[in-house]
Design a protein around this motif. Structure first.
Motif, PDB file in Angstrom:
ATOM      1  N   VAL A  90       0.823  -1.222   0.000  1.00 49.78           N
ATOM      2  CA  VAL A  90       0.000   0.000   0.000  1.00 49.78           C
ATOM      3  C   VAL A  90       0.853   1.267   0.000  1.00 49.78           C
ATOM      4  O   VAL A  90       0.733   2.109  -0.894  1.00 49.78           O
ATOM      5  N   VAL A  91       1.713   1.394   0.980  1.00 47.16           N
ATOM      6  CA  VAL A  91       2.483   2.636   1.117  1.00 47.16           C
ATOM      7  C   VAL A  91       3.613   2.702   0.097  1.00 47.16           C
ATOM      8  O   VAL A  91       3.749   3.673  -0.656  1.00 47.16           O
ATOM      9  N   TRP A  92       4.413   1.632   0.060  1.00 47.70           N
ATOM     10  CA  TRP A  92       5.621   1.637  -0.766  1.00 47.70           C
ATOM     11  C   TRP A  92       5.304   1.544  -2.263  1.00 47.70           C
ATOM     12  O   TRP A  92       5.709   2.413  -3.043  1.00 47.70           O
ATOM     13  N   SER A  93       4.592   0.502  -2.678  1.00 45.16           N
ATOM     14  CA  SER A  93       4.369   0.278  -4.113  1.00 45.16           C
ATOM     15  C   SER A  93       3.267   1.167  -4.688  1.00 45.16           C
ATOM     16  O   SER A  93       3.472   1.857  -5.683  1.00 45.16           O
ATOM     17  N   LYS A  94       2.092   1.124  -4.039  1.00 42.43           N
ATOM     18  CA  LYS A  94       0.941   1.845  -4.602  1.00 42.43           C
ATOM     19  C   LYS A  94       1.132   3.352  -4.574  1.00 42.43           C
ATOM     20  O   LYS A  94       0.922   4.031  -5.608  1.00 42.43           O
ATOM     21  N   TYR A  95       1.521   3.897  -3.427  1.00 40.80           N
ATOM     22  CA  TYR A  95       1.575   5.349  -3.304  1.00 40.80           C
ATOM     23  C   TYR A  95       2.954   5.942  -3.609  1.00 40.80           C
ATOM     24  O   TYR A  95       3.074   6.835  -4.465  1.00 40.80           O
ATOM     25  N   LEU A  96       3.997   5.454  -2.949  1.00 40.01           N
ATOM     26  CA  LEU A  96       5.309   6.058  -3.176  1.00 40.01           C
ATOM     27  C   LEU A  96       5.812   5.806  -4.601  1.00 40.01           C
ATOM     28  O   LEU A  96       6.300   6.721  -5.270  1.00 40.01           O
ATOM     29  N   TRP A  97       5.675   4.549  -5.077  1.00 36.35           N
ATOM     30  CA  TRP A  97       6.121   4.266  -6.444  1.00 36.35           C
ATOM     31  C   TRP A  97       5.077   4.668  -7.486  1.00 36.35           C
ATOM     32  O   TRP A  97       5.423   5.090  -8.582  1.00 36.35           O
ATOM     33  N   GLY A  98       3.805   4.538  -7.147  1.00 34.20           N
ATOM     34  CA  GLY A  98       2.760   4.906  -8.101  1.00 34.20           C
ATOM     35  C   GLY A  98       2.658   6.406  -8.342  1.00 34.20           C
ATOM     36  O   GLY A  98       2.319   6.836  -9.443  1.00 34.20           O
ATOM     37  N   TYR A  99       2.973   7.192  -7.309  1.00 39.39           N
ATOM     38  CA  TYR A  99       2.750   8.636  -7.432  1.00 39.39           C
ATOM     39  C   TYR A  99       4.015   9.494  -7.289  1.00 39.39           C
ATOM     40  O   TYR A  99       4.004  10.663  -7.681  1.00 39.39           O
ATOM     41  N   VAL A 100       5.088   8.932  -6.731  1.00 41.28           N
ATOM     42  CA  VAL A 100       6.292   9.750  -6.503  1.00 41.28           C
ATOM     43  C   VAL A 100       7.487   9.220  -7.293  1.00 41.28           C
ATOM     44  O   VAL A 100       7.933   9.833  -8.268  1.00 41.28           O
ATOM     45  N   PHE A 101       8.019   8.076  -6.868  1.00 39.61           N
ATOM     46  CA  PHE A 101       9.247   7.571  -7.480  1.00 39.61           C
ATOM     47  C   PHE A 101       9.061   7.148  -8.935  1.00 39.61           C
ATOM     48  O   PHE A 101       9.938   7.382  -9.773  1.00 39.61           O
ATOM     49  N   GLY A 102       7.920   6.506  -9.227  1.00 41.43           N
ATOM     50  CA  GLY A 102       7.673   6.055 -10.596  1.00 41.43           C
ATOM     51  C   GLY A 102       7.695   7.195 -11.592  1.00 41.43           C
ATOM     52  O   GLY A 102       8.466   7.173 -12.568  1.00 41.43           O
ATOM     53  N   PRO A 103       6.861   8.221 -11.393  1.00 44.91           N
ATOM     54  CA  PRO A 103       6.907   9.367 -12.306  1.00 44.91           C
ATOM     55  C   PRO A 103       8.270  10.063 -12.317  1.00 44.91           C
ATOM     56  O   PRO A 103       8.734  10.507 -13.375  1.00 44.91           O
ATOM     57  N   LEU A 104       8.932  10.151 -11.154  1.00 46.88           N
ATOM     58  CA  LEU A 104      10.228  10.814 -11.075  1.00 46.88           C
ATOM     59  C   LEU A 104      11.282  10.101 -11.922  1.00 46.88           C
ATOM     60  O   LEU A 104      12.083  10.744 -12.625  1.00 46.88           O
ATOM     61  N   LEU A 105      11.254   8.769 -11.870  1.00 48.36           N
ATOM     62  CA  LEU A 105      12.221   7.983 -12.641  1.00 48.36           C
ATOM     63  C   LEU A 105      11.730   7.661 -14.050  1.00 48.36           C
ATOM     64  O   LEU A 105      12.413   6.982 -14.813  1.00 48.36           O
ATOM     65  N   LYS A 106      10.527   8.156 -14.378  1.00 47.16           N
ATOM     66  CA  LYS A 106       9.948   7.996 -15.720  1.00 47.16           C
ATOM     67  C   LYS A 106       9.815   6.534 -16.125  1.00 47.16           C
ATOM     68  O   LYS A 106      10.150   6.147 -17.247  1.00 47.16           O
ATOM     69  N   ILE A 107       9.320   5.697 -15.177  1.00 48.45           N
ATOM     70  CA  ILE A 107       9.048   4.318 -15.537  1.00 48.45           C
ATOM     71  C   ILE A 107       7.803   4.278 -16.425  1.00 48.45           C
ATOM     72  O   ILE A 107       7.093   5.265 -16.570  1.00 48.45           O
ATOM     73  N   LYS A 108       7.532   3.135 -17.026  1.00 52.29           N
ATOM     74  CA  LYS A 108       6.450   3.023 -18.000  1.00 52.29           C
ATOM     75  C   LYS A 108       5.120   3.490 -17.408  1.00 52.29           C
ATOM     76  O   LYS A 108       4.786   3.167 -16.269  1.00 52.29           O
ATOM     77  N   LYS A 109       4.356   4.227 -18.219  1.00 51.13           N
ATOM     78  CA  LYS A 109       3.040   4.697 -17.764  1.00 51.13           C
ATOM     79  C   LYS A 109       2.130   3.530 -17.409  1.00 51.13           C
ATOM     80  O   LYS A 109       1.337   3.614 -16.470  1.00 51.13           O
ATOM     81  N   ARG A 110       2.240   2.430 -18.174  1.00 49.93           N
ATOM     82  CA  ARG A 110       1.421   1.242 -17.884  1.00 49.93           C
ATOM     83  C   ARG A 110       1.730   0.716 -16.490  1.00 49.93           C
ATOM     84  O   ARG A 110       0.814   0.347 -15.735  1.00 49.93           O
ATOM     85  N   THR A 111       3.016   0.688 -16.135  1.00 51.46           N
ATOM     86  CA  THR A 111       3.412   0.213 -14.806  1.00 51.46           C
ATOM     87  C   THR A 111       2.885   1.140 -13.726  1.00 51.46           C
ATOM     88  O   THR A 111       2.366   0.692 -12.690  1.00 51.46           O
ATOM     89  N   ILE A 112       2.986   2.443 -13.951  1.00 52.85           N
ATOM     90  CA  ILE A 112       2.487   3.419 -12.977  1.00 52.85           C
ATOM     91  C   ILE A 112       0.986   3.242 -12.769  1.00 52.85           C
ATOM     92  O   ILE A 112       0.493   3.216 -11.637  1.00 52.85           O
ATOM     93  N   ASN A 113       0.248   3.104 -13.860  1.00 51.66           N
ATOM     94  CA  ASN A 113      -1.208   2.928 -13.755  1.00 51.66           C
ATOM     95  C   ASN A 113      -1.551   1.646 -13.007  1.00 51.66           C
ATOM     96  O   ASN A 113      -2.488   1.616 -12.193  1.00 51.66           O
ATOM     97  N   ASN A 114      -0.804   0.580 -13.273  1.00 51.53           N
ATOM     98  CA  ASN A 114      -1.051  -0.684 -12.581  1.00 51.53           C
ATOM     99  C   ASN A 114      -0.747  -0.575 -11.093  1.00 51.53           C
ATOM    100  O   ASN A 114      -1.459  -1.149 -10.256  1.00 51.53           O
ATOM    101  N   LEU A 115       0.314   0.145 -10.749  1.00 46.49           N
ATOM    102  CA  LEU A 115       0.661   0.325  -9.336  1.00 46.49           C
ATOM    103  C   LEU A 115      -0.431   1.097  -8.601  1.00 46.49           C
ATOM    104  O   LEU A 115      -0.755   0.799  -7.445  1.00 46.49           O
ATOM    105  N   ARG A 116      -1.002   2.076  -9.255  1.00 44.88           N
ATOM    106  CA  ARG A 116      -2.014   2.906  -8.606  1.00 44.88           C
ATOM    107  C   ARG A 116      -3.318   2.153  -8.349  1.00 44.88           C
ATOM    108  O   ARG A 116      -4.143   2.607  -7.555  1.00 44.88           O
ATOM    109  N   LYS A 117      -3.498   1.022  -9.009  1.00 52.27           N
ATOM    110  CA  LYS A 117      -4.733   0.246  -8.800  1.00 52.27           C
ATOM    111  C   LYS A 117      -4.429  -1.180  -8.333  1.00 52.27           C
ATOM    112  O   LYS A 117      -5.122  -2.131  -8.678  1.00 52.27           O
ATOM    113  N   LEU A 118      -3.382  -1.323  -7.527  1.00 49.98           N
ATOM    114  CA  LEU A 118      -3.025  -2.642  -7.014  1.00 49.98           C
ATOM    115  C   LEU A 118      -4.196  -3.261  -6.241  1.00 49.98           C
ATOM    116  O   LEU A 118      -4.749  -2.634  -5.341  1.00 49.98           O
TER     117      LEU A 118
END
Length: 283
Positions: A78-106
Motif C-alpha cells: 500500500v504505502v511503498w508500491s501503490k503510493y510512493l512508487w505509483g505517485y512519486v518515485f515512478g513518475p520521477l524515474l519515468k518508468i512506464k506509464k502502464r506500470t504506474i497505472n497498474n501500481l495505482r490500482k493494485l
C-alpha cells in the motif's frame, strides 16, 4: 531457407518460426515443444523458450491464497508500491506509464503476493514495486503464480540433447537486463554468465538510470556472449509482442481469456493457442 508452408516471419537477418502448443500443465513434460523443434530445427538454429512453461512443467507453482500478509507485506503493497512508487518515485524515474497505472490500482491480493516474495526471495526482491523476482502471475490458474525455473541452464542442455542437433537452446524472461559503463546486470535472481544477477530492487533502481537492453537470458545450452544472447532473446520477444494472445501482465488476463484473474482455470488457459517457444534461424 525455409519452406513457405511453415509458419514464419522475417526479423532483419533472421527467420522466426513459432512453436504453438496448448497450455503446458503442471508437471507435464515438454514434448509439445521438443517434438516440433526436433522436426523443424537445423544445425545452427536457436530455440528460445519462455521461462513460465518451463517452470510450470517443473511444478514450480505457489498458491498465494495460502499466505497471510504480514505488516511488512501490507506496508510494501500500500504505502511503498501503490503510493510512493505509483505517485512519486515512478513518475520521477519515468518508468512506464502502464506500470504506474497498474501500481495505482493494485488489488487487495497483492498483499499476499508480497508475502510470497518476502518469504521466498527476501526483502531485496520484495522492495521492487512490480515483477518481483520474475514471479509470473499471468499464466497460472486461480490464485497460483509460477516461480522462475529451477536450473534453467541444465534444462536447456537437456532439451538440446533430446533434439539431437547442433543447436543452441536458451530460456529467457521478459524482465530486463540493463547496461551501465559496459557492464550488464538484472534484478532477476538468475541469468547467464556475463550478466550480474540477483540485484533485486537495487538493480531495478539502477536500471532506471541505465540502458535497458531487453529480455534476460536465464540459461543457455552453450557458452554464449551476452550481446548475442540479448540479440536472440529480443528477437523472440519481438515475436511474442506481436501476438494477440500475449499475457505479459496479470492485467491482460481478462482481455485475453474473458475471465477475472482469480477465476482462471487450466481449461481457460488451454482454450487459447500458446507460443512458448520460437526457432530463430539466420537467413
Amino acid at each position: 531457407m525455409i519452406d513457405d508452408n511453415i509458419k514464419h516471419v522475417i526479423n532483419g537477418d533472421y527467420i522466426v518460426i513459432p512453436i504453438e502448443t496448448g497450455y503446458i500443465k503442471p508437471n507435464e513434460d515438454l514434448s509439445s515443444i521438443i517434438n516440433p523443434a526436433r522436426e523443424l530445427m537445423e544445425d545452427g538454429d536457436y530455440l528460445v523458450i519462455a521461462e513460465t512453461p518451463i517452470a510450470i512443467s517443473q511444478g514450480r507453482l505457489v498458491d498465494e491464497s495460502e499466505y497471510t500478509p504480514s505488516l511488512t507485506a501490507k506496508f510494501l503493497t500500500v504505502v511503498w508500491s501503490k503510493y510512493l512508487w505509483g505517485y512519486v518515485f515512478g513518475p520521477l524515474l519515468k518508468i512506464k506509464k502502464r506500470t504506474i497505472n497498474n501500481l495505482r490500482k493494485l488489488p487487495e491480493e497483492t498483499k499476499a503476493h508480497k508475502e510470497v516474495v518476502l518469504q521466498l526471495y527476501g526483502l531485496k526482491h520484495a522492495l521492487k514495486p512490480a515483477s518481483e523476482a520474475g514471479i509470473d502471475l499471468s499464466n497460472a490458474p486461480g490464485t497460483c503464480v509460477s516461480l522462475l525455473p529451477d536450473n534453467p541452464e541444465k534444462v536447456a542442455k537437456e532439451i538440446k540433447a533430446q533434439i539431437g542437433k547442433e543447436v543452441c537452446v536458451m530460456i529467457i524472461d521478459t524482465d530486463a537486463t540493463y547496461m551501465k559503463n559496459g557492464k550488464y546486470f538484472t534484478g532477476l535472481p538468475i541469468a547467464i554468465n556475463g550478466i550480474e544477477a540477483d540485484r533485486g530492487f537495487f538493480g531495478y533502481v539502477k536500471g532506471q538510470l541505465s540502458e535497458n537492453m531487453g529480455s534476460t537470458p536465464l540459461g543457455c545450452s552453450e557458452e554464449i556472449s551476452v550481446e548475442k544472447g540479448l540479440e536472440i532473446a529480443n528477437i523472440a520477444e519481438d515475436y511474442q509482442k506481436s501476438l494477440s494472445s500475449e499475457m505479459k501482465t496479470i492485467h491482460d488476463v481478462k482481455k485475453v481469456l474473458g475471465t477475472s484473474e482469480k477465476e482462471v482455470t487450466v481449461e481457460d488457459l488451454d482454450s487459447i493457442t500458446h507460443t512458448p517457444a520460437v526457432i530463430i534461424r539466420k537467413k
